[in-house]
Every structure is written in C-alpha cells, then in structure tokens.
Design an enzyme around this catalytic site. Structure first.
Site, mmCIF file in Angstrom:
data_model
loop_
_atom_site.group_PDB
_atom_site.id
_atom_site.type_symbol
_atom_site.label_atom_id
_atom_site.label_comp_id
_atom_site.label_asym_id
_atom_site.label_seq_id
_atom_site.Cartn_x
_atom_site.Cartn_y
_atom_site.Cartn_z
ATOM 1 N N GLY A 18 52.456 35.516 38.163
ATOM 2 C CA GLY A 18 51.795 35.703 36.863
ATOM 3 C C GLY A 18 50.701 34.683 36.581
ATOM 4 O O GLY A 18 50.319 34.494 35.418
ATOM 5 N N LYS A 19 50.141 34.074 37.622
ATOM 6 C CA LYS A 19 49.060 33.095 37.396
ATOM 7 C C LYS A 19 47.874 33.744 36.685
ATOM 8 O O LYS A 19 47.302 33.171 35.769
ATOM 9 C CB LYS A 19 48.563 32.506 38.726
ATOM 10 C CG LYS A 19 49.545 31.621 39.451
ATOM 11 C CD LYS A 19 48.927 31.006 40.703
ATOM 12 C CE LYS A 19 48.405 32.027 41.698
ATOM 13 N NZ LYS A 19 49.445 32.883 42.299
ATOM 14 N N LYS A 41 38.056 31.666 39.393
ATOM 15 C CA LYS A 41 38.929 31.882 40.553
ATOM 16 C C LYS A 41 38.128 31.407 41.762
ATOM 17 O O LYS A 41 37.297 32.152 42.320
ATOM 18 C CB LYS A 41 39.260 33.384 40.657
ATOM 19 C CG LYS A 41 40.090 33.766 41.859
ATOM 20 C CD LYS A 41 41.564 33.571 41.636
ATOM 21 C CE LYS A 41 42.360 33.986 42.872
ATOM 22 N NZ LYS A 41 43.803 33.750 42.699
ATOM 23 N N GLU A 119 42.168 29.145 38.318
ATOM 24 C CA GLU A 119 43.345 29.785 38.931
ATOM 25 C C GLU A 119 43.343 29.508 40.429
ATOM 26 O O GLU A 119 42.398 29.836 41.144
ATOM 27 C CB GLU A 119 43.354 31.296 38.676
ATOM 28 C CG GLU A 119 44.603 31.925 39.306
ATOM 29 C CD GLU A 119 44.708 33.445 39.164
ATOM 30 O OE1 GLU A 119 43.941 34.048 38.393
ATOM 31 O OE2 GLU A 119 45.575 34.022 39.852
ATOM 32 N N GLY A 120 44.442 28.922 40.927
ATOM 33 C CA GLY A 120 44.594 28.692 42.363
ATOM 34 C C GLY A 120 44.829 30.003 43.093
ATOM 35 O O GLY A 120 44.568 31.100 42.583
ATOM 36 N N GLY A 122 47.992 31.790 45.420
ATOM 37 C CA GLY A 122 49.372 31.596 45.867
ATOM 38 C C GLY A 122 49.959 30.329 45.255
ATOM 39 O O GLY A 122 49.749 30.046 44.079
ATOM 40 N N PRO A 211 57.137 36.520 27.643
ATOM 41 C CA PRO A 211 57.796 37.791 27.973
ATOM 42 C C PRO A 211 56.863 38.763 28.695
ATOM 43 O O PRO A 211 55.660 38.530 28.797
ATOM 44 C CB PRO A 211 58.167 38.346 26.597
ATOM 45 C CG PRO A 211 57.140 37.791 25.680
ATOM 46 C CD PRO A 211 56.753 36.442 26.230
HETATM 47 N N1 ADP Z 1 53.872 38.756 31.309
HETATM 48 C C1 ADP Z 1 53.614 39.876 32.027
HETATM 49 N N2 ADP Z 1 53.712 41.107 31.449
HETATM 50 C C2 ADP Z 1 53.474 42.227 32.171
HETATM 51 N N3 ADP Z 1 53.131 42.244 33.463
HETATM 52 C C3 ADP Z 1 53.013 41.052 34.086
HETATM 53 C C4 ADP Z 1 53.245 39.820 33.397
HETATM 54 N N4 ADP Z 1 53.057 38.815 34.277
HETATM 55 C C5 ADP Z 1 52.719 39.392 35.441
HETATM 56 N N5 ADP Z 1 52.694 40.735 35.348
HETATM 57 C C6 ADP Z 1 52.403 41.703 36.422
HETATM 58 O O1 ADP Z 1 52.848 41.115 37.646
HETATM 59 C C7 ADP Z 1 51.850 41.227 38.657
HETATM 60 C C8 ADP Z 1 51.539 39.856 39.213
HETATM 61 O O2 ADP Z 1 50.927 39.063 38.192
HETATM 62 P P1 ADP Z 1 49.645 38.179 38.484
HETATM 63 O O3 ADP Z 1 49.288 37.492 37.213
HETATM 64 O O4 ADP Z 1 48.598 38.999 39.128
HETATM 65 O O5 ADP Z 1 50.274 37.146 39.538
HETATM 66 P P2 ADP Z 1 49.544 36.038 40.450
HETATM 67 O O6 ADP Z 1 48.196 35.792 39.868
HETATM 68 O O7 ADP Z 1 50.437 34.826 40.381
HETATM 69 O O8 ADP Z 1 49.505 36.610 41.828
HETATM 70 C C9 ADP Z 1 50.660 41.929 38.037
HETATM 71 O O9 ADP Z 1 50.646 43.240 38.514
HETATM 72 C C10 ADP Z 1 50.883 41.920 36.559
HETATM 73 O O10 ADP Z 1 50.492 43.140 36.004
HETATM 74 MG MG MG Z 2 46.243 35.932 40.650
#
Ligand code: ADP
Ligand code: MG
Length: 248
Positions: A18-19, A41, A119-120, A122, A211
């Site tokens: 969720g980053k 990014k 944003e990093g 991974g 959430p």
């Molecule tokens: N709080 C949240 N509510 C709904 N969906 C979320 C939430 N956090 C992450 N997601 C879903 O999870 C997936 C991964 O989140 P993302 O932010 O892209 O992760 P990361 O940047 O760490 O790889 C995405 O498809 C996103 O839609």
């Molecule tokens: Mg990401």
C-alpha cells in the site's frame, strides 16, 4: 547527499503493501492543508505501455487522487517495463540506470515544493542499480526520514521489525509506521495485538491504522481514489508526522 530538502521517503515491508495508496493519500491530505506538497516515484518497474510510452501507474495514481500540474512522466524519471526488482528489470531491458538521475530529479522537484513525498520501490533492500545500490541507498542519499507501510496481519511483526532494524543500521531516521488495510470493524487476533507490539519492539510510533478504502483502484486506465484523502485525514496522525519533517 541532498541537503535541506523537506520530504518523506515511503517504504514498505514488501511490495503490494500500500505504499502508493499511502503516498497519494498523504499527498492529498497535505495539499488540502495548504501545504505545497508533491509526490514522486524515482524508479518504477512493471510500467504499463500506453500509446507506445511506458507509464508509471503509481505516479498516475497520485494525479488521480489530487489535482497536480505534473504528468506521470514528470513525476517518474525512470520507468522500466519488466515487473522485476528495478536493477534486474534494467539488466533484462539493457537499460543503464544510476542513482544520480533519481537524485537530480528529486533536487529539481523538491526545490519548487515545501514537501516532497518519495515512493520507494518494493522494500528497503530491493536492488536499484546492479547488486550494490538499493532503495535504502536512495533514501540515505536523499537525506529523508522514512515512513514504513506495513500489513496488519500475521507475519507483519517480523517484517516490520526487520525493516526498522535495517533502516536504523543504515542511519535512516524513521518518522513512523502506518499499518494499511486494517479492519477496524472486525480485527483478527493478530491484527488487534500487532500495533502495540510493533510500537514497543521498534520504538517507532504507529502513525495510523488505515482501513480498506471502498471503490479504490490504483491500476488500470481509470484509477479511482474513492474517499482516500478523507480516510487518511481521519486515520493518520498527520500533525505528528509533520513534526518529524524539518521546517514545515
Ligand atoms: N487502503 C486500501 N484500500 C483499498 N485498496 C488498497 C488499499 N491499500 C492498498 N490497496 C490495493 O492494494 C494494491 C497494492 O497497493 P499499492 O499501494 O499499489 O502497493 P505498493 O505501492 O506497496 O506496491 C492496489 O491494487 C490497491 O488498490
Ligand atoms: Mg507502489
């Protein structure tokens, strides 16, 4: 080392934690407060081909959450197609990359903003250049404090403590931890007990239990923010976060 640039480096215990969601949500919340903030990014792998151009879906999502006068390309200087660690994707694609490109981009963008959220890719030990320079090196070079995004459920204590321990070993400051996708209505046993334990074990404050956001999608042609900014405002201690960032 880049000096005197205000910002925050968002890392995670893993990919997919969720980053991007937290980066975009914080950006929106900070801008709603009247802070001239931006998100970048520095390096994206798994870029999507659109009209013959590689696009960072992460950078694209920032603009879907809050109005920005920058295109995704302007927020993301290096975009690779293979969904691999950036250093490996670059090798597969025969592209030469270096931290300097990312640092120059950061310097340029951050010079025009009060606060830059970076944003990093991974987690902290993901290789960016060869097998030597990692995400942690980028954060160290930018001179920014970290915000760690973590999962809520079983396994997250180990991942989060390892991330914090490595960050400290590298001399990085850690502003806080955000636990994402937290089920406030019906938390499991691990989910209920993890935040307190993580805070005690790491000595780093948990700044939010965020959430799931109804209707939110990061990926695809038409990303949807749902009510992300309000949820970040309600569930993240932004005042405390800002205290960890210089000069705001
Ligand atoms: N709080 C949240 N509510 C709904 N969906 C979320 C939430 N956090 C992450 N997601 C879903 O999870 C997936 C991964 O989140 P993302 O932010 O892209 O992760 P990361 O940047 O760490 O790889 C995405 O498809 C996103 O839609
Ligand atoms: Mg990401």
């Amino acid at each position: 080392m880049v000096r005197d640039n205000n910002g925050l480096f968002i890392t995670g215990t893993d990919t997919g934690v969720g980053k991007t969601v937290i980066t975009a949500g914080l950006l929106g919340a900070l801008r709603r407060r009247g802070i001239n903030a931006i998100a970048i990014k520095p390096i994206q792998s798994g870029g999507i081909l659109r009209k013959n151009q590689l696009v960072s879906e992460d950078a694209n999502f920032y603009g879907a959450v809050t109005d920005l006068s920058y295109t995704p390309h302007e927020l993301n200087p290096i975009c690779l197609q293979a969904p691999l660690a950036p250093a490996v994707a670059a090798e597969v694609e025969g592209v030469t990359i270096n931290l300097g490109t990312m640092l120059d981009h950061f310097r340029r963008i951050s010079a025009d903003h009060q606060l830059t959220v970076v944003e990093g890719a991974g987690g902290l030990i993901v290789p960016l250049v060869g097998n030597e320079e990692t995400v942690a090196d980028l954060a160290v070079s930018m001179g920014l404090p970290l915000l760690v995004v973590a999962r809520p459920n079983l396994g997250t204590i180990n991942h989060t403590c390892l991330t914090v321990a490595y960050a400290k070993a590298r001399g990085l400051k850690i502003a806080g931890i955000i636990i994402n996708m937290y089920d406030h209505q019906n938390p499991g046993l691990a989910e209920r007990t993890n935040p307190g334990l993580i805070e005690t074990m790491t000595g780093v404050p948990i700044l939010g239990l965020v959430p799931r956001v109804e209707g939110l999608t990061v990926e695809g042609e038409n990303p949807q923010p749902g009510d992300l900014i309000s949820i970040i405002e309600n569930y993240v201690n932004i005042d405390q976060l800002l205290k960890s960032i210089k000069n705001i």
